[in-house]
Design a protein around this motif. Structure first.
Motif, PDB file in Angstrom:
ATOM      1  N   TYR A   1       0.812  -1.303   0.204  1.00 55.18           N
ATOM      2  CA  TYR A   1      -0.114   0.092  -0.080  1.00 55.18           C
ATOM      3  C   TYR A   1       0.932   1.087  -0.041  1.00 55.18           C
ATOM      4  N   THR A   2       1.732   1.449   0.852  1.00 52.43           N
ATOM      5  CA  THR A   2       2.734   2.339   0.951  1.00 52.43           C
ATOM      6  C   THR A   2       3.586   2.829  -0.577  1.00 52.43           C
ATOM      7  N   VAL A   3       3.812   1.596  -0.988  1.00 51.62           N
ATOM      8  CA  VAL A   3       4.726   2.000  -2.262  1.00 51.62           C
ATOM      9  C   VAL A   3       3.443   2.622  -3.284  1.00 51.62           C
ATOM     10  N   LEU A   4       2.213   2.045  -3.393  1.00 55.45           N
ATOM     11  CA  LEU A   4       1.337   2.474  -4.428  1.00 55.45           C
ATOM     12  C   LEU A   4       0.824   3.854  -3.940  1.00 55.45           C
ATOM     13  N   VAL A   5       0.741   4.220  -2.808  1.00 62.33           N
ATOM     14  CA  VAL A   5       0.378   5.528  -2.350  1.00 62.33           C
ATOM     15  C   VAL A   5       1.383   6.594  -2.749  1.00 62.33           C
ATOM     16  N   HIS A   6       2.699   6.208  -2.425  1.00 62.34           N
ATOM     17  CA  HIS A   6       3.978   7.100  -2.618  1.00 62.34           C
ATOM     18  C   HIS A   6       3.986   7.364  -4.438  1.00 62.34           C
TER      19      HIS A   6
ATOM     20  N   ALA B   1       1.520   7.236  -6.338  1.00 62.61           N
ATOM     21  CA  ALA B   1       0.025   7.885  -7.164  1.00 62.61           C
ATOM     22  C   ALA B   1       0.202   8.910  -7.953  1.00 62.61           C
ATOM     23  N   ALA B   2      -0.096   8.934  -9.248  1.00 67.41           N
ATOM     24  CA  ALA B   2       0.071  10.096 -10.249  1.00 67.41           C
ATOM     25  C   ALA B   2      -1.401  10.649  -9.914  1.00 67.41           C
TER      26      ALA B   2
ATOM     27  N   VAL C   1      -6.341   8.696  -2.264  1.00 66.39           N
ATOM     28  CA  VAL C   1      -6.007   7.649  -3.376  1.00 66.39           C
ATOM     29  C   VAL C   1      -6.994   6.972  -3.884  1.00 66.39           C
ATOM     30  N   TRP C   2      -6.980   6.552  -5.105  1.00 67.74           N
ATOM     31  CA  TRP C   2      -7.869   5.941  -5.817  1.00 67.74           C
ATOM     32  C   TRP C   2      -7.300   4.875  -6.788  1.00 67.74           C
TER      33      TRP C   2
ATOM     34  N   LYS D   1      -1.809  -1.820 -10.613  1.00 67.69           N
ATOM     35  CA  LYS D   1      -0.405  -1.527 -11.139  1.00 67.69           C
ATOM     36  C   LYS D   1       0.043  -0.233 -10.363  1.00 67.69           C
ATOM     37  N   ALA D   2      -1.031   0.883 -10.075  1.00 67.33           N
ATOM     38  CA  ALA D   2      -0.671   2.064  -9.905  1.00 67.33           C
ATOM     39  C   ALA D   2      -2.215   2.551  -9.062  1.00 67.33           C
ATOM     40  N   TYR D   3      -1.963   3.729  -8.343  1.00 68.16           N
ATOM     41  CA  TYR D   3      -2.984   4.383  -7.691  1.00 68.16           C
ATOM     42  C   TYR D   3      -3.099   6.044  -8.448  1.00 68.16           C
ATOM     43  N   ARG D   4      -4.235   6.504  -8.400  1.00 72.29           N
ATOM     44  CA  ARG D   4      -4.369   7.979  -8.755  1.00 72.29           C
ATOM     45  C   ARG D   4      -4.540   8.890  -7.534  1.00 72.29           C
ATOM     46  N   GLY D   5      -4.280  10.191  -7.374  1.00 73.56           N
ATOM     47  CA  GLY D   5      -4.257  10.900  -6.569  1.00 73.56           C
ATOM     48  C   GLY D   5      -5.057  12.002  -6.622  1.00 73.56           C
ATOM     49  N   THR D   6      -5.887  12.739  -5.756  1.00 74.00           N
ATOM     50  CA  THR D   6      -6.727  13.914  -5.965  1.00 74.00           C
ATOM     51  C   THR D   6      -6.539  14.655  -4.498  1.00 74.00           C
TER      52      THR D   6
END
Length: 200
Positions: free
Chosen positions: A74-79, A81-82, A155-156, A175-180
């Motif tokens: 989770y930490t890797v994906l959050v960091h 996040a595009a 994070v989404w 594969k990846a998260y998105r951020g808003t």
């Protein structure tokens, strides 16, 4: 960005990660509490006292394991996040919760039935295990919420990456998260219902 579940104008449907994690917490908790309450009635093979003690231990272990599992992923994906695109569609909290529960309803019913059946061997233990799993999910969602607040970013993940048959929002297929921004969507950091919905 507009709310909803559909993609539009080249964008992608996005669901909140914390909402997906939190979606199973309430049904697991209440199924577990009910199963434990009913399950304490029969004496079982071990007796009620041993069953309740074993159930308490299972509750603590399940809550800890579920809350701590895959935190590094989770930490890797959050960091990583595009930023979400302007045409991405943010799925409402209620839609995400409904879709998760609908997709997992047979799994929930099966777990509840097993918890009830196990009471004839170890009273209350199965129900307390379920309740502990629900508590662990709530703790994991709260941990995600703290990270969202610290990073000032929600994070989404893509809706089409959600697997209704099992697996969480941090499995390999994601594969990846998105951020808003922190005010996007209708769910607060951690996935709880936002008192005043805001959209950016």
């Amino acid at each position: 960005m507009a709310r909803g579940a559909r993609e539009g104008r080249g964008g992608q449907g996005l669901a909140r990660v914390a909402v997906v994690v939190r979606a199973g917490a309430a049904p697991l908790w209440w199924c577990g509490v009910f199963a434990a309450g009913v399950g304490v009635l029969p004496p079982g093979f071990t007796g009620r006292r041993i069953g309740v003690m074993a159930g308490a231990a299972l509750f603590i272990v399940a809550a800890a394991v579920v809350a701590l599992t895959r935190r590094r992923r989770y930490t890797v994906l959050v960091h990583g996040a595009a930023r979400a695109g302007k045409h991405d569609v943010l799925q409402d909290r209620a839609v995400t919760v409904r879709n998760w529960r609908r997709g997992h309803r047979w799994w929930l019913l099966s777990a509840f039935a097993v918890a009830l059946g196990s009471a004839f061997v170890v009273p209350a233990a199965g129900g307390m295990l379920l309740a502990g799993t629900g508590t662990g999910l709530r703790l994991k969602a709260a941990w995600l919420g703290r990270r969202e607040k610290t990073g000032e970013q929600l994070v989404w993940l893509r809706v089409d990456w959600l697997d209704r048959r099992g697996g969480g929002p941090a499995r390999k297929a994601v594969k990846a998260y998105r951020g808003t921004g922190i005010a996007a969507g209708d769910a607060a950091p951690g996935g709880a219902r936002r008192r005043t919905a805001a959209l950016v």
